[in-house]
Design an enzyme around this catalytic site. Sequence first.
Site: not given
Ligand code: IMP
Length: 193
Positions: A13, A16, A73, A175, A180-181
């Site tokens: 991603n 990220k 995640d 942001k 959270h991140r």
């Molecule tokens: P994963 O961590 O990549 O599995 O993310 C799960 C889902 O949440 C995916 O569809 C990402 O696009 C979404 N997602 C992850 N992080 C964020 C964020 O910081 N903002 C908005 N959507 C997020």
Amino acid sequence: MVSKRELIFITTNSHKVKEINELADAESRNITILHRDYDYPELQLDEIEAVAQESANYIREKTGIEDSFFIEDTGLFIPALNGFPGPFSAFVFRTIGNEGILKLMADKKGEARKATFKTVVAFCEAPQKTPVLFVGIAEGRIAEEIRGRGGFGYDPIFEFEGAEKTFAEMSTEEKNHVSHRSRAFEKLLDYLS
Ligand code: IMP
């Protein structure tokens, strides 16, 4: 001169990566992020802590990576929908997307629109490499409509608590200030120092 510490971040991603790079660059932290674009299968488990832990274990075993690395995640949790989409956030985004979430929330007013983003960073430190987890949370609400062109994923429907803006209406810097991140990543940096 203090030498820079290199940290491998494994993800496919690019959004990220951008956020984590900006965090690492901020305030002369002496951290360099080395991005590895390795696509690992994401297990469908009930807790994102377990997903992050198992993903890190999988990567370590499959790739035989010797260096320290981290993955993360993230899930969006909506209490009025019993925590949905939670650990299914990626699947739900790919299928019903933000429009689908807004439809599910159509009759939800006030407090019932509350939502939480949670990121779990799993860090495998060489040479021991048992994953250590760091959790970051951002509280907010589901907006009434899609707003903003920045960010990614659920950002256009997530209003950070007390903010008029969705995450998609914020710059990456804004942001990162509250997300959270960033909160999970800051805990990793504290651990490393
Ligand atoms: P994963 O961590 O990549 O599995 O993310 C799960 C889902 O949440 C995916 O569809 C990402 O696009 C979404 N997602 C992850 N992080 C964020 C964020 O910081 N903002 C908005 N959507 C997020």
